[in-house]
Design a protein around this motif. Structure first.
Motif, PDB file in Angstrom:
ATOM      1  N   MET A  27     -18.814  17.465  14.501  1.00  7.53           N
ATOM      2  CA  MET A  27     -18.648  18.588  13.575  1.00  7.53           C
ATOM      3  C   MET A  27     -17.172  18.838  13.275  1.00  7.53           C
ATOM      4  O   MET A  27     -16.799  19.137  12.136  1.00  7.53           O
ATOM      5  N   ILE A  28     -16.321  18.693  14.290  1.00  8.32           N
ATOM      6  CA  ILE A  28     -14.885  18.864  14.095  1.00  8.32           C
ATOM      7  C   ILE A  28     -14.340  17.790  13.158  1.00  8.32           C
ATOM      8  O   ILE A  28     -13.536  18.073  12.256  1.00  8.32           O
ATOM      9  N   ILE A  29     -14.775  16.552  13.343  1.00 13.32           N
ATOM     10  CA  ILE A  29     -14.323  15.460  12.480  1.00 13.32           C
ATOM     11  C   ILE A  29     -14.724  15.712  11.029  1.00 13.32           C
ATOM     12  O   ILE A  29     -13.924  15.532  10.100  1.00 13.32           O
ATOM     13  N   ALA A  30     -15.962  16.138  10.825  1.00 10.99           N
ATOM     14  CA  ALA A  30     -16.440  16.414   9.465  1.00 10.99           C
ATOM     15  C   ALA A  30     -15.638  17.534   8.815  1.00 10.99           C
ATOM     16  O   ALA A  30     -15.269  17.460   7.635  1.00 10.99           O
ATOM     17  N   GLN A  31     -15.352  18.574   9.583  1.00  8.65           N
ATOM     18  CA  GLN A  31     -14.587  19.679   9.026  1.00  8.65           C
ATOM     19  C   GLN A  31     -13.142  19.280   8.747  1.00  8.65           C
ATOM     20  O   GLN A  31     -12.532  19.762   7.793  1.00  8.65           O
ATOM     21  N   CYS A  32     -12.596  18.386   9.556  1.00  4.94           N
ATOM     22  CA  CYS A  32     -11.237  17.895   9.302  1.00  4.94           C
ATOM     23  C   CYS A  32     -11.157  17.183   7.955  1.00  4.94           C
ATOM     24  O   CYS A  32     -10.161  17.319   7.233  1.00  4.94           O
ATOM     25  N   LEU A  33     -12.177  16.419   7.631  1.00 10.21           N
ATOM     26  CA  LEU A  33     -12.201  15.730   6.336  1.00 10.21           C
ATOM     27  C   LEU A  33     -12.175  16.719   5.177  1.00 10.21           C
ATOM     28  O   LEU A  33     -11.635  16.422   4.113  1.00 10.21           O
ATOM     29  N   LEU A  34     -12.759  17.880   5.377  1.00 13.62           N
ATOM     30  CA  LEU A  34     -12.787  18.893   4.334  1.00 13.62           C
ATOM     31  C   LEU A  34     -11.503  19.722   4.288  1.00 13.62           C
ATOM     32  O   LEU A  34     -11.015  20.064   3.213  1.00 13.62           O
ATOM     33  N   VAL A  35     -10.962  20.025   5.446  1.00 12.80           N
ATOM     34  CA  VAL A  35      -9.798  20.912   5.524  1.00 12.80           C
ATOM     35  C   VAL A  35      -8.493  20.190   5.205  1.00 12.80           C
ATOM     36  O   VAL A  35      -7.610  20.758   4.541  1.00 12.80           O
ATOM     37  N   LEU A  36      -8.364  18.957   5.639  1.00 10.41           N
ATOM     38  CA  LEU A  36      -7.104  18.217   5.498  1.00 10.41           C
ATOM     39  C   LEU A  36      -6.594  18.164   4.059  1.00 10.41           C
ATOM     40  O   LEU A  36      -5.434  18.503   3.799  1.00 10.41           O
ATOM     41  N   PRO A  37      -7.390  17.725   3.089  1.00  9.09           N
ATOM     42  CA  PRO A  37      -6.857  17.691   1.709  1.00  9.09           C
ATOM     43  C   PRO A  37      -6.571  19.069   1.133  1.00  9.09           C
ATOM     44  O   PRO A  37      -5.653  19.217   0.318  1.00  9.09           O
TER      45      PRO A  37
END
Length: 226
Positions: free
Chosen positions: A95-105
């Protein structure tokens, strides 16, 4: 009263859900910000070959559909995927990895825009006063701190309110990977509207409280800087 009763009846489970929601979203925001802040600052400060292409890619990914981010992470972490050996699927880590993909850009793009908007005027003014290149860069970042904080808070808000991606890679497992947003969906589908409303109120209150704390501290830092 029905809402309060619903909260009291499942207060232990709700406490766990709240804690996991803050842990997952907070961790994803911290990791993403650690990468996005220097990247966004670099994109905003320096002109290099391919910069426009990189910025367009970043701005495109800012609107990345959550289900697509969830699908990418799911395929990477599934047993047949390249990272399947990590056994992270249906865990908070996924879940953290998925959210990182959304938050990073999101954080990268907003930081780049904030820095670029003030870069020329502040940078040249600092140089005219005798500052070195790095001192001028530091001055630019200091002057755009409000935009940077807003970028981080926007990223956190995206992560904290996320449903599709975390449900896909986390599985919405009770007591394991269920967060506030997925719990609201589950309770609504089950017809437990009092609990769904209660969880929604908690979600809004937490978002308000975190924003208030961060912005208050940001105002204090602005006063100190002055």
């Amino acid at each position: 009263m029905d809402i309060i009763a619903a909260i009291m009846q499942q207060k232990d489970e709700i406490t766990g859900i709240v804690f996991l929601s803050l842990l997952v979203s907070g961790t994803a925001t911290l990791i993403s910000s650690f990468i996005a802040l220097p990247l966004g600052a670099y994109l905003g400060l320096y002109d290099f070959k391919g910069r426009r292409l990189v910025l367009r890619l970043v701005y495109t990914l800012m609107a990345l559909p959550p289900v697509l981010a969830g699908l990418v992470v799911f395929l990477l972490l599934s047993r047949s995927g390249p990272l399947g050996f990590l056994n992270l699927l249906f865990t908070p880590g996924a879940m953290i990895i998925a959210q990182c993909l959304l938050v990073l850009p999101i954080v990268t793009g907003l930081v780049a825009a904030a820095v670029a908007s003030a870069e020329r005027l502040v940078y040249e003014h600092a140089l005219s006063l005798g500052a070195t290149h790095y001192q001028a860069v530091g001055k630019v970042l200091l002057e755009t701190r409000s935009g940077i904080i807003s970028a981080i808070m926007t990223g956190f808000g995206r992560a904290f309110a996320e449903v599709g991606a975390v449900m896909m890679v986390g599985g919405n497992i009770r007591y394991e990977t269920r967060v506030l947003t997925t719990a609201i969906v589950t309770e609504t589908r089950s017809g437990n509207f009092e609990m769904a409303i209660a969880l929604g109120i908690i979600l809004l209150l937490l978002s308000f409280l975190i924003s208030w704390i961060v912005l208050t501290n940001a105002d204090d830092l602005r006063d100190v800087a002055r």
